[in-house]
Motif scaffolding. Sequence first.
Motif, PDB file in Angstrom:
ATOM      1  N   VAL A  92      13.592 -13.145 -20.562  1.00  0.00           N
ATOM      2  CA  VAL A  92      13.359 -12.224 -21.674  1.00  0.00           C
ATOM      3  C   VAL A  92      13.678 -12.939 -22.969  1.00  0.00           C
ATOM      4  N   ALA A  93      12.984 -12.546 -24.026  1.00  0.00           N
ATOM      5  CA  ALA A  93      13.186 -13.183 -25.325  1.00  0.00           C
ATOM      6  C   ALA A  93      12.799 -12.217 -26.418  1.00  0.00           C
ATOM      7  N   ILE A  94      13.262 -12.526 -27.612  1.00  0.00           N
ATOM      8  CA  ILE A  94      12.760 -11.871 -28.818  1.00  0.00           C
ATOM      9  C   ILE A  94      11.795 -12.843 -29.478  1.00  0.00           C
ATOM     10  N   GLY A  95      10.611 -12.347 -29.804  1.00  0.00           N
ATOM     11  CA  GLY A  95       9.590 -13.196 -30.389  1.00  0.00           C
ATOM     12  C   GLY A  95       9.417 -12.935 -31.870  1.00  0.00           C
ATOM     13  N   TYR A  96       9.229 -14.014 -32.614  1.00  0.00           N
ATOM     14  CA  TYR A  96       8.969 -13.931 -34.051  1.00  0.00           C
ATOM     15  C   TYR A  96       7.605 -14.579 -34.301  1.00  0.00           C
ATOM     16  N   PHE A  97       6.707 -13.810 -34.917  1.00  0.00           N
ATOM     17  CA  PHE A  97       5.326 -14.230 -35.084  1.00  0.00           C
ATOM     18  C   PHE A  97       4.963 -14.185 -36.574  1.00  0.00           C
ATOM     19  N   LYS A  98       4.356 -15.262 -37.054  1.00  0.00           N
ATOM     20  CA  LYS A  98       4.002 -15.371 -38.473  1.00  0.00           C
ATOM     21  C   LYS A  98       2.495 -15.572 -38.582  1.00  0.00           C
TER      22      LYS A  98
END
Length: 281
Positions: free
Chosen positions: A74-80
Amino acid sequence: MKQSPADHPLAHLELGQATEYPEHYDANLLKPVPRQLNRTPIGIASGQQLPFHGDDYWTGYELSWLLPNGLPQVAIGYFKVPASSPNLIESKSFKLYLNSFNASQWPSWQAVVQTLETDLSACAGGPVRVQLQPVDHVNAHQVGQFSGHSIDATDVAISTYDYAPELLQHAGHERVTEVLYSDLLKSNCLITNQPDWGSVYIHYQGRAIDRAALLRYIVSFRNHNEFHEQCVERIFMDLTQRLDIDKLSVYARYTRRGGLDINPFRSNFEAAPELTRLSRQ
């Protein structure tokens, strides 16, 4: 001639439709929405140089996949996603796409990042940057609040909840540099009419904005139907077209839905402020 539902430019979207959740990875779940659909009505012609730069910052809180040994990650994703890309990414399709990773095996975290960047860039039509962080490594992203002056306590009577840019006006002739923000931004999804709750940050240099008028204007989005990115660009264009402003940044952070929050930033003079999760996110 009235346009039939099948001919509508957004008819291909999953929003508002009964949904089967994917069991296997599928990049084809991603659906683009041409940004120009909204930009032409607000005064940005096709092919015209954009009057702003910026990005759409997404945070994904429900991202999981399997390692080759079957162990879930599991992860937290950061998308730009760059505002210069021809398409924005429709949010429900983004959610379904991320869900398609759940039961699929990947050799490494980096392989997941590379796949996400490739697929999202193809959908947006421009380079999308992705960061994944383990859930126990996210200490740097504490809950915070926008800097500047909140206008929400302004003593003002409000009776208009339909979009009304004509409410904007100046407070006088003094030229100022200031940061104003409001937590009272609410609009509605363009497709489903579900409420979108957000906070908006406005940093500008120019003739002073009347704060009561600005608050009335922000509240006038309450019955307005548009995607998050479109609302921020509309606010940017309204302020620059209707007021005497030299420099402007508009940044909104919206509450999450389906494990995703969307935080568009547009400016004609600066980079985005530090990305801090707000209390409602």
